[in-house]
Scaffold this active site. Structure first.
Site, PDB file in Angstrom:
ATOM      1  N   SER A  53     -59.475  26.236 -31.520  1.00  0.00           N
ATOM      2  CA  SER A  53     -60.171  25.809 -32.736  1.00  0.00           C
ATOM      3  C   SER A  53     -61.188  24.731 -32.405  1.00  0.00           C
ATOM      4  CB  SER A  53     -59.167  25.273 -33.755  1.00  0.00           C
ATOM      5  OG  SER A  53     -59.863  24.675 -34.826  1.00  0.00           O
ATOM      6  N   HIS A 102     -61.931  29.977 -32.931  1.00  0.00           N
ATOM      7  CA  HIS A 102     -61.567  29.733 -34.332  1.00  0.00           C
ATOM      8  C   HIS A 102     -62.497  28.668 -34.920  1.00  0.00           C
ATOM      9  CE1 HIS A 102     -58.565  29.748 -37.618  1.00  0.00           C
ATOM     10  NE2 HIS A 102     -58.775  28.441 -37.697  1.00  0.00           N
ATOM     11  N   ASP A 155     -63.324  26.486 -38.255  1.00  0.00           N
ATOM     12  CA  ASP A 155     -62.789  26.009 -39.535  1.00  0.00           C
ATOM     13  C   ASP A 155     -63.919  25.567 -40.458  1.00  0.00           C
ATOM     14  OD1 ASP A 155     -59.894  26.198 -39.231  1.00  0.00           O
ATOM     15  OD2 ASP A 155     -60.157  24.738 -37.618  1.00  0.00           O
ATOM     16  N   MET A 170     -64.822  24.103 -43.932  1.00  0.00           N
ATOM     17  CA  MET A 170     -64.184  23.339 -45.018  1.00  0.00           C
ATOM     18  C   MET A 170     -65.261  22.795 -45.942  1.00  0.00           C
ATOM     19  SD  MET A 170     -61.329  21.170 -42.960  1.00  0.00           S
ATOM     20  CE  MET A 170     -60.435  21.829 -41.546  1.00  0.00           C
ATOM     21  N   HIS A 178     -62.399  30.752 -40.408  1.00  0.00           N
ATOM     22  CA  HIS A 178     -61.318  30.426 -41.343  1.00  0.00           C
ATOM     23  C   HIS A 178     -61.931  29.629 -42.484  1.00  0.00           C
ATOM     24  CE1 HIS A 178     -57.355  27.905 -41.936  1.00  0.00           C
ATOM     25  NE2 HIS A 178     -57.625  28.680 -42.974  1.00  0.00           N
ATOM     26  N   MET A 228     -61.880  27.623 -45.553  1.00  0.00           N
ATOM     27  CA  MET A 228     -61.084  26.785 -46.451  1.00  0.00           C
ATOM     28  C   MET A 228     -62.041  26.277 -47.529  1.00  0.00           C
ATOM     29  SD  MET A 228     -58.831  25.006 -43.467  1.00  0.00           S
ATOM     30  CE  MET A 228     -60.015  25.521 -42.240  1.00  0.00           C
ATOM     31  N   MET A 274     -50.516  29.506 -42.364  1.00  0.00           N
ATOM     32  CA  MET A 274     -50.778  28.088 -42.067  1.00  0.00           C
ATOM     33  C   MET A 274     -49.457  27.379 -41.776  1.00  0.00           C
ATOM     34  SD  MET A 274     -54.004  27.592 -42.091  1.00  0.00           S
ATOM     35  CE  MET A 274     -53.862  25.821 -41.792  1.00  0.00           C
ATOM     36  N   ASP A 331     -51.673  29.027 -37.531  1.00  0.00           N
ATOM     37  CA  ASP A 331     -52.670  27.964 -37.413  1.00  0.00           C
ATOM     38  C   ASP A 331     -52.090  26.624 -37.855  1.00  0.00           C
ATOM     39  OD1 ASP A 331     -54.981  26.456 -37.315  1.00  0.00           O
ATOM     40  OD2 ASP A 331     -55.997  27.507 -38.956  1.00  0.00           O
TER      41      ASP A 331
HETATM   42  C1  DX5 Z   1     -56.474  22.920 -40.025  1.00  0.00           C
HETATM   43  C2  DX5 Z   1     -57.268  23.993 -39.310  1.00  0.00           C
HETATM   44  C3  DX5 Z   1     -56.823  24.284 -37.945  1.00  0.00           C
HETATM   45  C4  DX5 Z   1     -56.906  23.130 -36.967  1.00  0.00           C
HETATM   46  C5  DX5 Z   1     -55.683  23.197 -36.119  1.00  0.00           C
HETATM   47  O1  DX5 Z   1     -56.725  22.995 -41.385  1.00  0.00           O
HETATM   48  O2  DX5 Z   1     -57.201  25.209 -40.039  1.00  0.00           O
HETATM   49  O3  DX5 Z   1     -57.486  25.425 -37.414  1.00  0.00           O
HETATM   50  O4  DX5 Z   1     -58.040  23.159 -36.144  1.00  0.00           O
HETATM   51  O5  DX5 Z   1     -55.646  22.072 -35.307  1.00  0.00           O
HETATM   52  P1  DX5 Z   1     -54.344  21.735 -34.441  1.00  0.00           P
HETATM   53  O6  DX5 Z   1     -54.123  22.893 -33.508  1.00  0.00           O
HETATM   54  O7  DX5 Z   1     -54.714  20.476 -33.747  1.00  0.00           O
HETATM   55  O8  DX5 Z   1     -53.192  21.569 -35.400  1.00  0.00           O
HETATM   56 ZN    ZN Z   2     -58.023  27.006 -39.048  1.00  0.00          ZN
END
Ligand code: DX5
Ligand code: ZN
Length: 230
Positions: free
Chosen positions: A13, A36, A38, A40, A69, A71, A140, A178
């Site tokens: 990620s 990956h 993220d 947000m 991903h 969010m 999650m 994740d």
């Molecule tokens: C959190 C993200 C994850 C995050 C995971 O909301 O969706 O993808 O990057 O990070 P780690 O592996 O450090 O928990």
């Molecule tokens: Zn994620």
């Protein structure tokens, strides 16, 4: 009993990478199955990261398939753009989608795999019918929003249920996890039946991200082989 033994997939990620050097950070993990990403929006989750222009630029900068991903609120409106940008997989949150079946159709029509994610408190049972229209289930294992949080083992019951539904032919999704995946947690997730492991801080927080990724893959492979054998 698992019917198909596949090599575990690892998706580093980039949330834990250096955002000023994303192309180099992608190049630091050549063994990644997916990268990956993220996304947000500061509304669906309290944090704000990056959006479509950055994903388009990253797509040009790396050959690693992108796993976006989302969010974000109203993924119905925004998700197809991430597929059009060339992402391999685009995941929306079940809690945010207005019409998850239509979102899946739109993502697939734009050329990507469609993923559905559920937060730790969201029951899998409520989404099994909808998941028939999806390619990926993202479970999650932390509350979405931030990297580096503590793994929540209680979500593994959902992974076990999903694994059973896939292995018995009732669902056809890749099971992805994740949040909080590290050398301390990857084995229990693998034993529960995860196919694809997202890892942020455990990969990009390591001195050698590629070596950390391959170490996680090795641990996951041994743990799931043990499962298949037992
Ligand atoms: C959190 C993200 C994850 C995050 C995971 O909301 O969706 O993808 O990057 O990070 P780690 O592996 O450090 O928990
Ligand atoms: Zn994620």
């Amino acid at each position: 009993m698992r019917h198909v033994a596949r090599a575990p997939m690892i998706a580093p990620s980039i949330l834990s990478a250096d955002f000023a050097r994303l192309a180099e950070e992608a190049a630091a993990v050549p063994g990644a199955d997916w990268l990956h990403v993220d996304v947000m929006d500061g509304h669906f989750v309290p944090n704000l990261t990056l959006g479509l222009p950055v994903v388009e630029a990253l797509e040009r900068a790396t050959a690693i398939p992108l796993d976006c991903h989302l969010m974000i609120n109203d993924p119905d409106r925004w998700a197809p753009g991430y597929a059009e940008a060339g992402s391999r997989n685009v995941t929306v949150h079940a809690e945010a989608a207005h019409d998850p079946r239509k979102v899946s159709r739109d993502i697939r029509a734009a050329g990507a795999l469609a993923g559905l994610s559920i937060k730790p408190g969201t029951p899998l049972e409520d989404w099994i019918e909808v998941l028939r229209d999806y390619d990926t289930l993202l479970v999650m294992s932390v509350e979405p929003g931030f990297g580096g949080q503590k793994f929540m083992p209680e979500v593994l019951d959902k992974v076990r249920t999903a694994r059973r539904l896939v292995d018995t032919g009732h669902l056809n999704v890749l099971v992805e996890i994740d949040g909080g995946i590290s050398r301390d947690t990857v084995e229990q997730a693998a034993e529960a039946g995860v196919d694809c492991f997202v890892a942020g801080s455990a990969v990009y927080g390591a001195d050698d991200p590629e070596q950390a990724l391959e170490a996680l893959r090795g641990q996951a492979a041994r743990a799931s082989a043990h499962l298949a054998g037992g």
